[in-house]
Write an enzyme that holds these catalytic residues in place. Sequence first.
Site, PDB file in Angstrom:
ATOM      1  CD  GLU A 276      -2.940   1.204   2.261  1.00  0.00           C
ATOM      2  OE1 GLU A 276      -2.835   0.388   3.196  1.00  0.00           O
ATOM      3  OE2 GLU A 276      -3.889   2.012   2.162  1.00  0.00           O
TER       4      GLU A 276
ATOM      5  CD  GLU B  89      -1.069   7.015   7.569  1.00  0.00           C
ATOM      6  OE1 GLU B  89      -1.305   5.849   7.234  1.00  0.00           O
ATOM      7  OE2 GLU B  89      -1.938   7.898   7.609  1.00  0.00           O
TER       8      GLU B  89
ATOM      9  CG  HIS C 162      -7.707   0.771   1.229  1.00  0.00           C
ATOM     10  ND1 HIS C 162      -6.681   0.768   2.148  1.00  0.00           N
ATOM     11  CD2 HIS C 162      -8.377  -0.396   1.405  1.00  0.00           C
ATOM     12  CE1 HIS C 162      -6.731  -0.357   2.846  1.00  0.00           C
ATOM     13  NE2 HIS C 162      -7.747  -1.086   2.413  1.00  0.00           N
TER      14      HIS C 162
ATOM     15  CD  GLU D 181      -8.094   2.115   5.025  1.00  0.00           C
ATOM     16  OE1 GLU D 181      -7.493   1.220   5.600  1.00  0.00           O
ATOM     17  OE2 GLU D 181      -7.564   2.838   4.142  1.00  0.00           O
TER      18      GLU D 181
ATOM     19  CG  ASP E 271      -6.031   4.686   0.945  1.00  0.00           C
ATOM     20  OD1 ASP E 271      -6.656   5.751   0.750  1.00  0.00           O
ATOM     21  OD2 ASP E 271      -6.116   4.038   1.995  1.00  0.00           O
ATOM     22  CB  THR E 272      -8.929   7.719  -3.010  1.00  0.00           C
ATOM     23  OG1 THR E 272      -9.758   7.344  -1.895  1.00  0.00           O
ATOM     24  CG2 THR E 272      -9.238   6.830  -4.199  1.00  0.00           C
ATOM     25  CE1 TYR E 273      -6.543  10.963   5.036  1.00  0.00           C
ATOM     26  CE2 TYR E 273      -4.813   9.297   5.000  1.00  0.00           C
ATOM     27  CZ  TYR E 273      -5.375  10.442   5.552  1.00  0.00           C
ATOM     28  OH  TYR E 273      -4.755  11.044   6.617  1.00  0.00           O
ATOM     29  CG  HIS E 274      -2.591   7.023   2.004  1.00  0.00           C
ATOM     30  ND1 HIS E 274      -2.119   7.529   3.193  1.00  0.00           N
ATOM     31  CD2 HIS E 274      -3.274   5.899   2.337  1.00  0.00           C
ATOM     32  CE1 HIS E 274      -2.487   6.746   4.191  1.00  0.00           C
ATOM     33  NE2 HIS E 274      -3.187   5.751   3.695  1.00  0.00           N
TER      34      HIS E 274
ATOM     35  NE  ARG F 208      -7.104   7.711   7.343  1.00  0.00           N
ATOM     36  CZ  ARG F 208      -6.586   6.764   6.545  1.00  0.00           C
ATOM     37  NH1 ARG F 208      -7.367   5.983   5.840  1.00  0.00           N
ATOM     38  NH2 ARG F 208      -5.294   6.594   6.471  1.00  0.00           N
TER      39      ARG F 208
HETATM   40 MN    MN Z   1      -5.649   2.392   3.137  1.00  0.00          MN
END
Ligand code: MN
Length: 291
Positions: free
Chosen positions: A149, A155, A207, A242, A181-184, A213
């Site tokens: 990921e 992170e 994700h 997520e 993961d779209t958030y990241h 979030r």
């Molecule tokens: Mn994730």
Amino acid sequence: MSQSLIGCHALVWTGNFDKAGIIDSVVRTHKAGFDLIEFPLMDPDTFDIPAARQALADTGLAVSASLGLPEDEDISSDDPAVVEAGRRRLLSAVDVAAGIGATQLCGVIYGSMRKHMDPLSEKGWANSVEALRAVADHAAAAGVSLAVEVVNRYETNMLNTGKQALRFIESLDRPVTVHLDTYHMNIEESDLFQPFLDCSAQLGYVHIGESHRGYLGTGSVDFESTFKALGRIGYTGPITFESFSSAVVSPSLSRMLGIWRNLWDDSDHLAAHANRFIRDHIAAVETISLH
Ligand code: MN
């Protein structure tokens, strides 16, 4: 994309993965309309495999597993004892994943998931490659595939972009895929379209998370581009929702991810909304990919 399993991260439901927590999260994920549940294996040695197997069989849900390595089990460390502890942790997580019927183990499995205060060393990169090769071989024998990921700078100090992940799996020389993961991505990438195309053939797990979030569609993530890109590349792997709120706390995960705000407290409402949001976007994008 219509073949993709639509999943829900189990921390939407509980931070306590004892027998009751496992059963409750499986039952409610199924009730919200999802195809798959993703279990975070922060403590694989205590995970109740028979309880999970039974709950999954009762509902027919598919399952995946994820984790972020802790600092004292960081396979990208310069310290051989720490690398060895991480390698053992990952081998054990693979066994739990196989035990519950998961075919994928994803997450921050290449280093520790935390704010690093120094850049990754060359030795650390090499240690991670060597350790993950052994884990990938063990996983392949167990019928589990690994996905790394890509997460933001707070992170990991190792894989912040899809292109870095491509370079990493190339040096691994194992059938390990990229997990976006779209958030990241919203923090690190130039947009929410091109990275999916760049990773296309190697993309194994996705994700879907909002910028804060919380509820999908209430933040700044460009989901229109996200789903158009997934349609364009003909992605068929899992797409998992997520979301985290201070209303549901995992002592090991919530603090590391900085979950300080209460963005929701009705898990059932949140999850049913996310399931509809993802399926509606996929259905809409399918109409343009036909022409
Ligand atoms: Mn994730």
